[in-house]
Design an enzyme around this catalytic site. Structure first.
Site, PDB file in Angstrom:
ATOM      1  N   LYS A 122      34.980  87.270 112.069  1.00 21.78           N
ATOM      2  CA  LYS A 122      34.948  86.363 110.917  1.00 21.78           C
ATOM      3  C   LYS A 122      36.235  86.563 110.138  1.00 21.78           C
ATOM      4  O   LYS A 122      36.861  87.623 110.225  1.00 21.78           O
ATOM      5  CB  LYS A 122      33.743  86.687 110.029  1.00 21.78           C
ATOM      6  CG  LYS A 122      33.305  85.569 109.132  1.00 21.78           C
ATOM      7  CD  LYS A 122      32.402  84.563 109.812  1.00 21.78           C
ATOM      8  CE  LYS A 122      32.124  83.383 108.903  1.00 21.78           C
ATOM      9  NZ  LYS A 122      31.114  82.488 109.454  1.00 21.78           N
ATOM     10  N   GLY A 161      35.333  76.736 111.371  1.00 14.64           N
ATOM     11  CA  GLY A 161      35.220  76.543 109.924  1.00 14.64           C
ATOM     12  C   GLY A 161      34.090  77.354 109.329  1.00 14.64           C
ATOM     13  O   GLY A 161      33.296  77.977 110.030  1.00 14.64           O
ATOM     14  N   ASP A 162      34.026  77.370 108.031  1.00 15.87           N
ATOM     15  CA  ASP A 162      32.926  77.960 107.262  1.00 15.87           C
ATOM     16  C   ASP A 162      33.076  77.378 105.854  1.00 15.87           C
ATOM     17  O   ASP A 162      33.705  76.317 105.694  1.00 15.87           O
ATOM     18  CB  ASP A 162      33.010  79.503 107.280  1.00 15.87           C
ATOM     19  CG  ASP A 162      31.746  80.182 106.731  1.00 15.87           C
ATOM     20  OD1 ASP A 162      30.746  80.249 107.451  1.00 15.87           O
ATOM     21  OD2 ASP A 162      31.754  80.625 105.563  1.00 15.87           O
TER      22      ASP A 162
HETATM   23  P1  NDP Z   1      30.772  74.089 102.798  1.00 20.21           P
HETATM   24  O1  NDP Z   1      32.000  74.586 102.176  1.00 20.21           O
HETATM   25  O2  NDP Z   1      30.794  72.825 103.565  1.00 20.21           O
HETATM   26  O3  NDP Z   1      29.617  73.962 101.688  1.00 20.21           O
HETATM   27  C1  NDP Z   1      29.253  75.035 100.915  1.00 20.21           C
HETATM   28  C2  NDP Z   1      28.231  74.570  99.888  1.00 20.21           C
HETATM   29  O4  NDP Z   1      27.650  75.701  99.250  1.00 20.21           O
HETATM   30  C3  NDP Z   1      28.827  73.709  98.783  1.00 20.21           C
HETATM   31  O5  NDP Z   1      27.867  72.802  98.321  1.00 20.21           O
HETATM   32  C4  NDP Z   1      29.150  74.765  97.713  1.00 20.21           C
HETATM   33  O6  NDP Z   1      29.184  74.241  96.393  1.00 20.21           O
HETATM   34  C5  NDP Z   1      27.975  75.700  97.859  1.00 20.21           C
HETATM   35  N1  NDP Z   1      28.392  77.039  97.453  1.00 20.21           N
HETATM   36  C6  NDP Z   1      29.324  77.827  98.024  1.00 20.21           C
HETATM   37  N2  NDP Z   1      29.465  78.974  97.356  1.00 20.21           N
HETATM   38  C7  NDP Z   1      28.590  78.910  96.346  1.00 20.21           C
HETATM   39  C8  NDP Z   1      28.245  79.796  95.306  1.00 20.21           C
HETATM   40  N3  NDP Z   1      28.863  80.983  95.183  1.00 20.21           N
HETATM   41  N4  NDP Z   1      27.270  79.420  94.454  1.00 20.21           N
HETATM   42  C9  NDP Z   1      26.652  78.216  94.574  1.00 20.21           C
HETATM   43  N5  NDP Z   1      26.954  77.326  95.550  1.00 20.21           N
HETATM   44  C10 NDP Z   1      27.890  77.674  96.400  1.00 20.21           C
HETATM   45  O7  NDP Z   1      30.235  75.306 103.730  1.00 20.21           O
HETATM   46  P2  NDP Z   1      29.210  75.259 104.940  1.00 20.21           P
HETATM   47  O8  NDP Z   1      28.166  74.229 104.696  1.00 20.21           O
HETATM   48  O9  NDP Z   1      29.985  75.231 106.194  1.00 20.21           O
HETATM   49  O10 NDP Z   1      28.548  76.731 104.853  1.00 20.21           O
HETATM   50  C11 NDP Z   1      27.378  76.993 104.070  1.00 20.21           C
HETATM   51  C12 NDP Z   1      26.742  78.279 104.566  1.00 20.21           C
HETATM   52  O11 NDP Z   1      26.373  78.148 105.953  1.00 20.21           O
HETATM   53  C13 NDP Z   1      27.619  79.525 104.496  1.00 20.21           C
HETATM   54  O12 NDP Z   1      26.811  80.656 104.223  1.00 20.21           O
HETATM   55  C14 NDP Z   1      28.157  79.630 105.911  1.00 20.21           C
HETATM   56  O13 NDP Z   1      28.547  80.951 106.242  1.00 20.21           O
HETATM   57  C15 NDP Z   1      26.932  79.214 106.707  1.00 20.21           C
HETATM   58  N6  NDP Z   1      27.200  78.770 108.061  1.00 20.21           N
HETATM   59  C16 NDP Z   1      28.058  77.741 108.306  1.00 20.21           C
HETATM   60  C17 NDP Z   1      28.293  77.324 109.606  1.00 20.21           C
HETATM   61  C18 NDP Z   1      29.115  76.133 109.911  1.00 20.21           C
HETATM   62  O14 NDP Z   1      29.127  75.706 111.088  1.00 20.21           O
HETATM   63  N7  NDP Z   1      29.808  75.517 108.967  1.00 20.21           N
HETATM   64  C19 NDP Z   1      27.707  78.038 110.764  1.00 20.21           C
HETATM   65  C20 NDP Z   1      26.730  79.056 110.376  1.00 20.21           C
HETATM   66  C21 NDP Z   1      26.541  79.406 109.076  1.00 20.21           C
HETATM   67  P3  NDP Z   1      30.590  74.155  95.595  1.00 20.21           P
HETATM   68  O15 NDP Z   1      31.301  72.991  96.214  1.00 20.21           O
HETATM   69  O16 NDP Z   1      30.222  73.966  94.169  1.00 20.21           O
HETATM   70  O17 NDP Z   1      31.296  75.478  95.844  1.00 20.21           O
END
Ligand code: NDP
Length: 442
Positions: A122, A161-162
């Protein structure tokens, strides 16, 4: 295990997320170590809790006003026994070595559960893309890759991505890798655009996969998604595609959120409007509420878990659902919780759900669909093929169904029926440990 845990805390103080992730795994491994003492003799826990290597580097870049900025970049290559290191990059101000180590550690077991040959890693940076122009994001991404490229390769380390890293960022990263190396090496990154080596269905994979996993848990309880009330947190990649898939199964999704608050929509989330606001305009969920009309309201700073539901899909970030929120969800009758995000549910909250008989799907199983389709993207790249969306979705469905069955059977076999946490940890651990054992003292 207690000694090892105390040792990790003493040696690397200030890494609470990493300690939490390791602690959650160690707590469940007792039965497999009792059955297989050779793993203790081989110091398997010590070896699997120490990354193969961890990289930290300076990322200098210039903002639009000409000011020089400096961020910190990370890549933790955690374990490569099963294949090239695989795991996403996160751009968010909260990124630290502790966060990247926790995510890398989880990724090792998650990737093992997919059944594919992928090691775990990661990376990311404390860079905050919010409010930055495309040109600033590009300059940052180019500087980040200028350091990281030397550690990557389709057989070596393959990021994706993440949080904060989507199609735009991956495009800039791939372009810089190609420019520096002079190679069009598609398999070095996954989540690429469809016209330049990406896989159909990769964008959807994590959210779709999580809903497929949740559905399998519900089916085991004799229920289905049709007609259920669902709460989703987050409004990024995972959240949006969780909404999409849950709606496709006939569920009513009531909420999405971001770091400023949540939206509850009595008529169910309007997916087209959500995608327009978040994916096209890069807006906030409050903008969605404003445009949606009377069925939706924005609750600033509130907890999305206050909204009564049958199924909860935490899909934003780590530790976003604590014991207080779990009490509220249980009181309101929740029957299943499935982690779209990584470690969004705190250990206390997990315990409460399990004690209350709520089916709980841990992220390393439930959100493995993303990395699984990344694995399929690598297969397409290696064969210079482009599959159809239907073929990818079919494969994803097969992988998630088999993964669920494997986790459930492992939990049964080790005397913890219905405990998906134990099942996922042991099934992932055994696959990685067997590979490490077979490869000698590595
Ligand atoms: P994005 O950046 O697309 O979206 C993240 C979302 O979570 C946004 O709505 C963001 O809001 C919110 N968020 C992030 N940090 C915080 C915080 N500290 N407090 C409140 N809201 C928060 O990311 P993803 O959808 O890709 O990832 C979301 C989760 O899924 C993560 O834990 C990631 O590790 C996990 N994941 C993702 C994968 C993927 O393929 N993308 C695969 C497996 C797991 P705001 O815009 O206000 O920050």
């Amino acid at each position: 295990m207690e000694r090892l845990y105390a040792h990790l805390q003493a040696r690397d103080p200030g890494e609470p997320e990493f300690h939490q992730a390791v602690g959650e795994v160690l707590e469940t491994l007792g039965p497999v170590l009792a059955a297989r003492p050779e793993l203790i003799d081989a110091a398997m826990l010590e070896r699997l809790t120490e990354p193969d290597r961890q990289l930290m580097f300076r990322v200098p870049w210039q903002d639009d006003s000409g000011r020089v900025r400096v961020n910190r970049g990370f890549r933790v290559e955690f374990n490569g026994a099963l294949g090239p290191y695989k795991g996403g990059l996160r751009f968010h101000p909260s990124v630290s070595l502790s966060v990247v180590k926790f995510l890398g550690f989880e990724q090792v077991f998650k990737n093992a559960l997919t059944g594919l040959n992928l090691g775990g890693g990661k990376g990311g940076s404390d860079f905050d893309p919010h409010g930055r122009s495309d040109a600033e994001v590009m300059r940052f991404a180019q500087s980040f890759m200028t350091e990281l490229y030397r550690h990557l390769g389709e057989h070596t380390d393959v990021p994706a991505g993440d949080i904060g890293v989507g199609g735009r960022e991956l495009g800039y990263l791939f372009g810089q890798y190609r420019r520096i190396t002079g190679r069009w090496e598609a398999g070095v990154l996954t989540g690429k655009g469809l016209g330049w080596g990406g896989s159909p269905g990769r964008v959807e994979a994590t959210g779709y996969g999580n809903v497929l996993f949740a559905r399998e848990m519900l089916l085991r309880r004799g229920e289905d998604l049709e007609g259920l009330q669902v709460v989703v947190s987050g409004s990024g990649n995972v959240a949006i595609h969780s909404v999409e898939k849950a709606q496709a199964f006939g569920a009513n999704v009531l909420t999405v959120s971001d770091s400023s608050g949540y939206v509850v929509d009595d008529k169910g989330i309007d997916l087209a409007l959500l995608k327009q606001v978040k994916e096209v305009e890069r807006g906030r969920v409050s903008d969605y509420a404003e445009r949606r009309g009377s069925s939706a309201r924005f609750v600033p700073g509130g907890s999305v878990w206050d909204v009564p539901a049958d199924l909860a899909l935490p899909s934003a970030t780590q530790n976003e659902l604590d014991a207080g929120a779990a009490h509220v969800l249980i009181r309101n009758g929740v029957r299943a919780v499935s982690e779209g995000a990584n470690m969004p549910v705190t250990p206390d909250a997990v315990r409460l759900f399990q004690e209350a008989g709520v089916s709980f799907g841990p992220g390393k199983a439930a959100n493995a669909g993303g990395v699984a389709v990344s694995g399929l993207e690598m297969r397409q790249n290696a064969g210079r093929e482009l599959w159809t969306f239907e073929r990818v979705e079919q494969e994803l469905t097969r992988i998630m169904t088999e993964l669920h069955a494997n986790v459930a059977e492992t939990a049964d076999r080790y005397g913890a029926p219905g405990d998906y946490v134990t099942g996922a940890n042991i099934a992932g651990f055994e696959r990685v440990a067997d590979a490490v054992l077979a490869q000698g003292l590595v």
